[in-house]
Design an enzyme around this catalytic site. Structure first.
Site: not given
Ligand code: PMP
Length: 406
Positions: A203, A200, A226, A123, A364
Site C-alpha cells: 500500500q 510489506d 495496486k 494483512h 484481510c
Molecule cells: N499486503 C497488503 C497491505 C495488502 O493490501 C495486500 C492486498 N490487499 C496484500 C498484502 C496482498 O497482495 P496480493 O494479494 O496482491 O498478493
C-alpha cells in the site's frame, strides 16, 4: 515543473468513464486494486499482438524481444524503487514474495522458541506465512501492538526487539487504517538488535515515492496490481547477501544452470528465484505503469492524495454517527469507517446502487478487526484520479442510505 492536469490524467483511465447501475462510476477501492491507464492496457496488448514469445529460452527474434522487454521492466521497477535490478525478484505479488522469505530465508534460520514479531495491523499475507513456518520450526508469533489511533507502540516494540526477537514483519502502510509506519526508524532499531525486517510495501509504493535502498530493511515486498499494473505481478527486494545465502523456493525451468540426476546447479539471483514462465506481458504492463506514474511524479501523486484525504476526512467527520478507524498523523488516503445503524455490507451494497464502489469487510486483517471489536468496516480508498466531487457523492450516498435505514 508544471502542476499535473488531474482532469486530463483521469481521462487516461478508460474504465473510469463507465456507468454502474445507470450512474457514473465512483471508484473508491484502489487499495483493493488500482484501475489501469490506457498506456498499461496498450503495452500488454502490444506485447501479445507483436512480440509474444517466451523469455530466456529462444534465440529467435521474438524470443530476444520478449526477454529484453521483460528484463527492461525489471530495470524500470528497480529504478522506480531505487534498487539494483539483480536484487529484485519478480513474482506474482506480495503474497508469493512473503512466502518466499518465510520458506527460503526464515524457516532454515529459526529454531524452537524463536520469536517472530508481527504487527497488529498486518494483512493476512504478512501473518499466515509466519504462522505456517512457525508451526514447522516451533517458533512463536508475538503481536506488535498499536494505539487506538492506529499507531505502532514504539516503546513496546523496542522492548520486544531487545528481548531477542529474530524477525519483524511490518507493513509500510496499513491497508485498513492508512497509517504510514516510520519504517526507516523502526528498521534501524531492529537492525541494532539483530532483528531481520520484512516490510510489506503493497500500500506504500502506489502512493508515495519509496526509496527502498534507504529504508534499511532486509526485505521489501510489493504487488503490481495496486501500482496500476496487471494482476499477477509484483516483486521482492532483498539485500544481496540474503539472496546469495537463500536456497531456492520453487524449482523448475529458468532457475537453473545445469540439471543432472546427481544434482543441479542453480542460476544466479534473481533468476534462481523465478522458476517457470513468468507473467511476461504482465510485467511489461507493470513497466509501463511505473513509466506512467513517474511521468506524473510520485511526489505530485502523494501531494494530490494528501489533499483528497484532508478533504474526505473533513467531510466524513461531519456525517452524524460515522466513526473513523485510523487517525494517525501520518496517513495515506484510506478511510475505514462505520455508520451507526448500518451494517458495513449493507452500506456498501446500497452505495453500489449509486455507482459507488467501496469495499466492506475485514480487509484481510482479522487481528485488527479483533482489536477494534468489530467484524467489518467500510473502506473508501482514494487515488490521484479521484475528485472532491466523488467524495461529495460518497457523503451524499451515505446520507441517502441513512434515511433509507432510519
Ligand atoms: N499486503 C497488503 C497491505 C495488502 O493490501 C495486500 C492486498 N490487499 C496484500 C498484502 C496482498 O497482495 P496480493 O494479494 O496482491 O498478493
Amino acid at each position: 515543473m508544471s502542476k499535473p492536469d488531474w482532469t486530463a490524467i483521469r481521462a487516461d483511465f478508460p474504465l473510469l468513464s463507465r456507468q454502474v447501475h445507470g450512474k457514473p462510476l465512483v471508484y473508491l477501492d484502489s487499495a483493493n486494486t488500482a484501475q489501469k491507464p490506457a498506456a498499461v492496457i496498450e503495452a500488454v496488448d502490444d506485447f501479445y499482438r507483436r512480440h509474444n514469445a517466451n523469455v530466456s529460452r529462444a534465440v529467435h527474434a521474438l524470443g530476444t524481444e520478449a526477454t529484453e522487454a521483460y528484463e527492461g521492466a525489471r530495470g524500470k521497477l528497480a529504478r522506480f524503487l531505487n534498487v539494483q535490478p539483480d536484487d529484485l525478484v519478480l513474482c506474482s505479488g506480495t503474497t508469493l514474495a512473503i512466502n518466499l522469505v518465510a520458506y527460503s530465508f526464515a524457516l532454515p534460520r529459526l529454531q524452537r522458541g524463536d520469536v517472530i514479531l508481527v504487527s497488529r495491523m498486518e494483512h493476512h499475507a504478512n501473518i499466515v506465512p509466519w504462522q505456517l513456518i512457525a508451526q514447522r520450526c516451533g517458533a512463536r508469533i508475538e503481536a506488535v501492538e498499536i494505539s487506538p489511533e492506529g499507531v505502532i507502540d514504539i516503546e513496546a516494540l523496542d522492548r520486544q526487539l531487545a528481548a531477542g526477537a529474530k524477525l519483524l514483519a511490518l507493513t509500510h502502510v496499513s491497508n485498513v487504517l492508512g497509517t504510514i509506519n516510520p519504517v526507516r526508524e523502526i528498521c534501524a532499531r531492529a537492525r541494532r538488535n539483530g532483528v531481520f525486517t520484512v516490510i510489506d510495501g503493497s500500500q506504500a509504493v502506489p502512493h508515495q515515492p519509496v526509496d527502498v535502498a534507504s529504508l534499511g530493511c532486509d526485505f521489501y515486498a510489493f504487488t503490481g496490481h495496486k501500482l496500476c499494473g496487471p494482476t499477477g505481478t509484483g516483486g521482492l527486494w532483498a539485500r544481496r547477501e540474503h539472496w546469495q545465502s537463500m536456497p531456492p523456493f520453487l524449482g523448475g525451468g529458468e532457475m537453473i544452470k545445469e540439471v543432472r540426476f546427481d544434482g543441479t546447479v542453480f542460476n544466479d539471483p534473481p533468476h534462481k528465484f523465478e522458476a517457470g514462465t513468468p507473467n511476461i506481458a504482465g510485467f511489461i504492463g507493470l513497466g509501463a505503469a511505473v513509466d506512467y506514474l513517474s511521468g506524473i511524479g510520485m511526489p505530485a501523486i502523494a501531494e494530490r492524495e494528501a489533499a483528497l484525504l484532508r478533504y474526505a476526512t473533513g467531510k466524513l467527520s461531519e456525517v452524524p454517527g460515522l466513526k473513523l478507524f485510523g487517525t494517525a498523523p501520518d496517513k495515506a488516503a484510506i478511510l475505514s469507517f462505520l455508520v451507526e445503524g448500518a451494517h458495513a455490507h449493507d452500506l456498501a451494497t446500497l452505495l453500489d446502487l449509486e455507482g459507488i464502489a467501496m469495499r466492506s469487510g475485514h480487509h484481510c486483517a482479522h487481528p485488527l478487526m479483533q482489536f477494534y471489536g468489530v467484524p467489518a468496516t467500510c473502506r473508501a480508498s482514494l487515488a490521484f484520479w479521484n475528485t472532491e466531487a466523488e467524495v461529495d457523492a460518497l457523503v451524499a450516498g451515505i446520507a441517502k442510505v441513512r434515511r433509507m435505514l432510519a
